[in-house]
Motif scaffolding. Structure first.
Motif, PDB file in Angstrom:
ATOM      1  N   ARG A   1       1.007  -1.214  -0.069  1.00 28.96           N
ATOM      2  CA  ARG A   1       0.019   0.002  -0.166  1.00 28.96           C
ATOM      3  C   ARG A   1       1.066   1.356   0.182  1.00 28.96           C
ATOM      4  NH1 ARG A   1      -2.939  -2.886   3.903  1.00 28.96           N
ATOM      5  NH2 ARG A   1      -4.936  -3.814   3.018  1.00 28.96           N
ATOM      6  N   LEU A   2       1.816   1.176   0.717  1.00 31.79           N
ATOM      7  CA  LEU A   2       2.868   2.381   0.971  1.00 31.79           C
ATOM      8  C   LEU A   2       3.353   2.497  -0.552  1.00 31.79           C
ATOM      9  CD1 LEU A   2       4.674   2.624   4.271  1.00 31.79           C
ATOM     10  CD2 LEU A   2       2.784   3.823   3.470  1.00 31.79           C
ATOM     11  N   GLN A   3       4.025   1.400  -1.191  1.00 34.12           N
ATOM     12  CA  GLN A   3       4.470   1.359  -2.605  1.00 34.12           C
ATOM     13  C   GLN A   3       3.627   2.141  -3.383  1.00 34.12           C
ATOM     14  OE1 GLN A   3       5.312  -2.252  -4.290  1.00 34.12           O
ATOM     15  NE2 GLN A   3       6.640  -1.652  -5.666  1.00 34.12           N
ATOM     16  N   GLY A   4       2.445   1.559  -3.361  1.00 36.74           N
ATOM     17  CA  GLY A   4       1.238   2.142  -4.416  1.00 36.74           C
ATOM     18  C   GLY A   4       1.293   3.936  -4.369  1.00 36.74           C
ATOM     19  N   ALA A   5       1.396   4.349  -3.063  1.00 36.11           N
ATOM     20  CA  ALA A   5       1.306   5.731  -2.509  1.00 36.11           C
ATOM     21  C   ALA A   5       2.353   6.516  -3.025  1.00 36.11           C
ATOM     22  CB  ALA A   5       1.179   5.851  -1.171  1.00 36.11           C
ATOM     23  N   VAL A   6       3.796   5.686  -2.846  1.00 34.00           N
ATOM     24  CA  VAL A   6       4.993   6.328  -3.488  1.00 34.00           C
ATOM     25  C   VAL A   6       5.073   6.585  -4.863  1.00 34.00           C
ATOM     26  CG1 VAL A   6       7.554   6.122  -3.313  1.00 34.00           C
ATOM     27  CG2 VAL A   6       6.275   5.700  -1.467  1.00 34.00           C
ATOM     28  N   ASN A   7       4.355   5.277  -5.624  1.00 31.87           N
ATOM     29  CA  ASN A   7       4.313   5.361  -7.028  1.00 31.87           C
ATOM     30  C   ASN A   7       3.583   6.272  -7.526  1.00 31.87           C
ATOM     31  OD1 ASN A   7       6.338   3.551  -7.374  1.00 31.87           O
ATOM     32  ND2 ASN A   7       4.773   1.597  -7.121  1.00 31.87           N
ATOM     33  N   GLY A   8       2.392   6.540  -6.876  1.00 29.66           N
ATOM     34  CA  GLY A   8       1.427   7.649  -7.310  1.00 29.66           C
ATOM     35  C   GLY A   8       1.919   8.926  -7.231  1.00 29.66           C
ATOM     36  N   THR A   9       2.758   9.167  -6.361  1.00 32.38           N
ATOM     37  CA  THR A   9       3.853  10.445  -6.237  1.00 32.38           C
ATOM     38  C   THR A   9       4.571  10.717  -7.408  1.00 32.38           C
ATOM     39  OG1 THR A   9       3.497  10.437  -3.874  1.00 32.38           O
ATOM     40  CG2 THR A   9       5.264  11.971  -4.881  1.00 32.38           C
ATOM     41  N   LEU A  10       5.366   9.636  -7.846  1.00 35.25           N
ATOM     42  CA  LEU A  10       6.347   9.419  -8.805  1.00 35.25           C
ATOM     43  C   LEU A  10       5.915   9.899 -10.140  1.00 35.25           C
ATOM     44  CD1 LEU A  10       8.610   6.767  -7.519  1.00 35.25           C
ATOM     45  CD2 LEU A  10       9.007   9.137  -7.198  1.00 35.25           C
ATOM     46  N   SER A  11       4.373   9.124 -10.409  1.00 35.68           N
ATOM     47  CA  SER A  11       3.981   9.190 -11.764  1.00 35.68           C
ATOM     48  C   SER A  11       2.505  10.353 -11.849  1.00 35.68           C
ATOM     49  CB  SER A  11       3.193   7.934 -12.149  1.00 35.68           C
ATOM     50  OG  SER A  11       2.084   7.469 -11.099  1.00 35.68           O
ATOM     51  N   ASP A  12       2.626  11.279 -10.930  1.00 31.98           N
ATOM     52  CA  ASP A  12       1.620  11.954 -10.763  1.00 31.98           C
ATOM     53  C   ASP A  12       1.689  13.223 -11.506  1.00 31.98           C
ATOM     54  OD1 ASP A  12      -0.845  13.359  -9.819  1.00 31.98           O
ATOM     55  OD2 ASP A  12      -0.063  14.489  -8.027  1.00 31.98           O
ATOM     56  N   GLY A  13       1.169  13.094 -12.956  1.00 27.09           N
ATOM     57  CA  GLY A  13       1.475  14.181 -13.947  1.00 27.09           C
ATOM     58  C   GLY A  13       3.069  14.183 -14.473  1.00 27.09           C
ATOM     59  N   SER A  14       3.241  15.374 -14.974  1.00 27.53           N
ATOM     60  CA  SER A  14       4.226  15.658 -15.692  1.00 27.53           C
ATOM     61  C   SER A  14       4.999  16.811 -15.058  1.00 27.53           C
ATOM     62  CB  SER A  14       4.582  15.840 -16.930  1.00 27.53           C
ATOM     63  OG  SER A  14       3.601  16.774 -17.433  1.00 27.53           O
ATOM     64  N   GLY A  15       4.826  17.304 -14.024  1.00 25.47           N
ATOM     65  CA  GLY A  15       5.239  18.711 -13.207  1.00 25.47           C
ATOM     66  C   GLY A  15       6.564  18.258 -12.502  1.00 25.47           C
ATOM     67  N   LEU A  16       7.309  19.432 -12.353  1.00 22.71           N
ATOM     68  CA  LEU A  16       8.512  19.368 -11.847  1.00 22.71           C
ATOM     69  C   LEU A  16       8.463  18.500 -10.796  1.00 22.71           C
ATOM     70  CD1 LEU A  16      11.277  20.423 -11.929  1.00 22.71           C
ATOM     71  CD2 LEU A  16      10.436  22.485 -10.487  1.00 22.71           C
ATOM     72  N   ARG A  17       7.727  18.539  -9.569  1.00 17.92           N
ATOM     73  CA  ARG A  17       7.846  17.762  -8.331  1.00 17.92           C
ATOM     74  C   ARG A  17       7.806  16.485  -8.606  1.00 17.92           C
ATOM     75  NH1 ARG A  17       3.485  19.188  -4.008  1.00 17.92           N
ATOM     76  NH2 ARG A  17       4.675  21.351  -3.989  1.00 17.92           N
ATOM     77  N   SER A  18       7.022  15.951  -9.445  1.00 17.81           N
ATOM     78  CA  SER A  18       7.079  14.463  -9.864  1.00 17.81           C
ATOM     79  C   SER A  18       8.324  14.214 -10.381  1.00 17.81           C
ATOM     80  CB  SER A  18       5.728  14.015 -10.480  1.00 17.81           C
ATOM     81  OG  SER A  18       5.874  14.722 -11.799  1.00 17.81           O
ATOM     82  N   ARG A  19       8.633  15.038 -11.355  1.00 16.98           N
ATOM     83  CA  ARG A  19      10.091  14.435 -12.338  1.00 16.98           C
ATOM     84  C   ARG A  19      11.121  14.524 -11.145  1.00 16.98           C
ATOM     85  NH1 ARG A  19       7.848  18.377 -15.973  1.00 16.98           N
ATOM     86  NH2 ARG A  19       9.573  19.545 -15.750  1.00 16.98           N
ATOM     87  N   LEU A  20      11.278  15.580 -10.306  1.00 21.73           N
ATOM     88  CA  LEU A  20      12.062  15.770  -9.217  1.00 21.73           C
ATOM     89  C   LEU A  20      12.085  14.418  -8.196  1.00 21.73           C
ATOM     90  CD1 LEU A  20      14.323  17.708  -8.182  1.00 21.73           C
ATOM     91  CD2 LEU A  20      12.706  18.529  -6.539  1.00 21.73           C
ATOM     92  N   ALA A  21      11.160  13.995  -7.852  1.00 15.29           N
ATOM     93  CA  ALA A  21      10.802  12.726  -6.884  1.00 15.29           C
ATOM     94  C   ALA A  21      11.378  11.574  -7.745  1.00 15.29           C
ATOM     95  CB  ALA A  21       9.307  12.596  -6.628  1.00 15.29           C
TER      96      ALA A  21
END
Length: 602
Positions: free
Chosen positions: A273-293
């Protein structure tokens, strides 16, 4: 006195507890995640003495069994510890147990008293049995005693110190009823000396010792499970750490950031479940924050891979990692509540190695371990900085592991059980004449001492071509790839190819449809039939198949329109699959998956 010194001298858990109280009287011992009174070790000790005296007045004597059917709450610790101080044997009952199951446990244990909550009183009464007293820790129920009543009666001339000093190493400290995927649960008898040996083995590991000294533990898994009893109860007795109880385990991911434990055990489903939350952060759109993560995690992976392979980290990569750690990774760890976790452990079931690698990249030294109720949580575990994903690490202090001729792992050490309560035949089958425990797990031990679990001895899939496969490995690949699923069972014994049955995680499925603006009322049967969910699950299975050998790959998967709950026909109380029952109950679904199948090339 240091905790290891106390462990070397203590003859029993009550003696260990008393030593800890003397060292840490004013330190916080028990609290609830949802608020409520906070107990120091001194206050904890005072209440234990009164409860022990009150229970003695009710007739509890040295050697008696006392049942506890409670959610995770401070009262569990108070009562369990009080019973231990009488030289009696506390044991916990899974809260999901049906009346018939409770009745069978009581008959085996022979307890005359049960301590419980209002919500479980009807189940206990329906269980029958020769109970003398039922104690309710919350609301008063007619025909029961309150815990306040018990404590109020514990103010007489009872010799508390004489009672706990009479407890010896060979007395029974608890019964752990193994959930068992087939047959009735067996009562594992664990003596004080076995649990003390297991604590010594755990605290001989620097990450567990350091995390315990830092002092924040969490109790959220069932106390009927030896792992929670160890990490959320006994470990605190040895170190003086504080324990926060979480009554509803489903809220764990939400409350973890506020708790910030220093030692934390999570079952694989939690890490997924935590992995899913982290992966959601990594793939959340194409913004700077997700690319940085994504860049930071990729950098973390590169560093951990070099550490794992024994290769040096180039200066440029080390610099990038320092930046990633400062700007992203430590914040990600804080967001999920593991920024202070000195010891992060996974166990109870196999975990996908890629999940371990992700958390290592985040800077969480996720250490997979392996143990059993029969070994009092003593077994093998990975160590930070030496984690080998896909293994369960090296044996703990004083624990030996070897491989039998048929591939079964055997375990020996001072942490082993006395036997199964009232069942000499099963005891003789589990323990041989040289003190080796037949674990039922198939695996190997490499030249460096790392243990790898391949599967349960009786759960291997042998397909129509005679090829052996691990269903757990296949299932974990799918679960790691697909947060929408709660359970997966791989089918393929004597079959031409592998198929699977799966159930949805209701919360994840509802979030999925809501985030996409899809219609739906949350009904699990309708969600299972949703074309969008079907497409997402198919894509996940395709990703999982890419990580499996051709013979292991799932050809067809059926999403069942139901939910499998712990202690159901399909799952044990600890959420292990009851494979035989599943194949019987869903025989029609399985046959449909193989209907008109032609034999592919093997």
């Amino acid at each position: 006195m240091h905790s290891q010194d106390a462990l070397r001298t203590a003859r029993s858990l009550p003696e260990l507890f008393q030593q800890t109280v003397r060292r840490h009287r004013d330190r916080v011992a028990l609290r609830r995640s949802d608020g409520g009174p906070v107990l120091t070790w001194g206050r904890y000790s005072e209440r234990v003495e009164r409860i022990a005296a009150g229970l003695a007045r009710l007739g509890v004597r040295h050697g008696d069994a006392v049942a506890l059917m409670l959610t995770n709450r401070p009262e569990f610790h108070l009562v369990d510890t009080a019973v231990l101080h009488l030289g009696a044997t506390p044991f916990s009952v899974y809260n999901t147990s049906a009346a018939g199951q409770v009745g069978r446990l009581f008959a085996n244990a022979g307890n005359r008293i049960v301590v419980t909550e209002k919500q479980y009183v009807p189940v206990i009464r329906a269980a029958g049995g020769a109970l003398d007293h039922m104690v309710c820790v919350d609301d008063c129920v007619e025909g029961t005693l309150s815990l306040d009543d018990v404590e109020a009666d514990g103010t007489g001339s009872f010799d508390f110190e004489a009672a706990w000093r009479a407890v010896g190493p060979g007395d029974l400290a608890t019964l752990i009823y193994t959930s068992g995927t087939t047959g009735a649960p067996k009562g594992v008898e664990l003596e004080h000396r076995a649990l003390l040996a297991s604590l010594r083995a755990g605290l001989a590991l620097e990450h567990i010792a350091a995390g315990s000294r830092a002092g924040r533990l969490v109790s959220y898994l069932p106390d009927a499970h030896v792992a929670n009893r160890y990490f959320g109860h006994y470990l605190a007795m040895a170190t003086g750490a504080s324990v926060t109880t979480v009554a509803d385990p489903k809220t764990m991911a939400h409350v973890l950031p506020a708790l910030r434990p220093t030692v934390f055990l999570g079952v694989p489903a939690f890490w997924y479940r935590l992995q899913g939350a982290v992966n959601g952060t990594l793939s959340d759109g194409s913004g700077l924050r997700s690319r940085l993560a994504a860049w930071a995690v990729s950098t973390g992976r590169a560093v951990t891979e070099r550490h794992r392979d024994g290769r040096p980290v180039p200066a440029a990569l080390a610099f990038r990692h320092a930046v990633a750690e400062r700007v992203v990774l430590r914040r990600l760890r804080a967001r999920i509540g593991l920024d202070r976790a000195v010891a992060a452990i996974t166990g109870s079931a196999p975990i996908n190695p890629d999940t371990v690698r992700l958390f290592l990249a985040l800077g969480v030294q996720l250490c997979e371990g392996w143990a059993m109720s029969e070994s009092a949580a003593g077994g093998s575990v990975n160590r930070p900085g030496e984690v080998r994903p896909g293994t369960v690490g090296r044996p703990m202090h004083d624990v030996e592991v070897r491989v039998a001729e048929d591939g079964e792992l055997l375990l020996r050490g001072p942490t082993l059980m006395r036997g199964y309560r009232g069942d000499q035949a099963q005891t003789a089958e589990a323990l041989d004449g040289e003190g080796w425990l037949r674990t039922g797990d198939v695996g190997n031990v490499d030249a460096d001492g790392y243990v790898t679990i391949l599967d349960r001895k009786k759960d291997l899939i042998i397909n129509a071509y005679g090829k052996n496969m691990s269903p757990a490995g296949i299932e974990n690949a799918v679960l790691a790839a697909c947060p929408l699923l709660s359970s997966v069972v791989a089918i393929g014994d004597r079959r031409p190819y592998v198929t699977a049955l799966a159930t949805l995680d209701p919360a994840a499925a509802r979030t999925f449809v809501q985030s996409r603006g899809l219609p739906g009322d949350g009904d699990i049967a309708r969600l299972a039939g949703s074309p969008e969910i079907r497409a997402e699950v198919d894509a996940c299975v395709e990703r999982a198949n890419a990580a499996l050998s051709r013979v292991e790959q799932i050809k067809y998967l059926r999403i069942l329109p139901t939910v499998w709950a712990p202690s159901s026909e399909e799952l044990t109380p600890t959420s292990k699959l009851r494979r035989r029952r599943i194949t019987e109950k869903y025989a029609g679904d399985i046959e449909e998956l193989y209907r008109n199948a032609s034999l592919p090339d093997g």
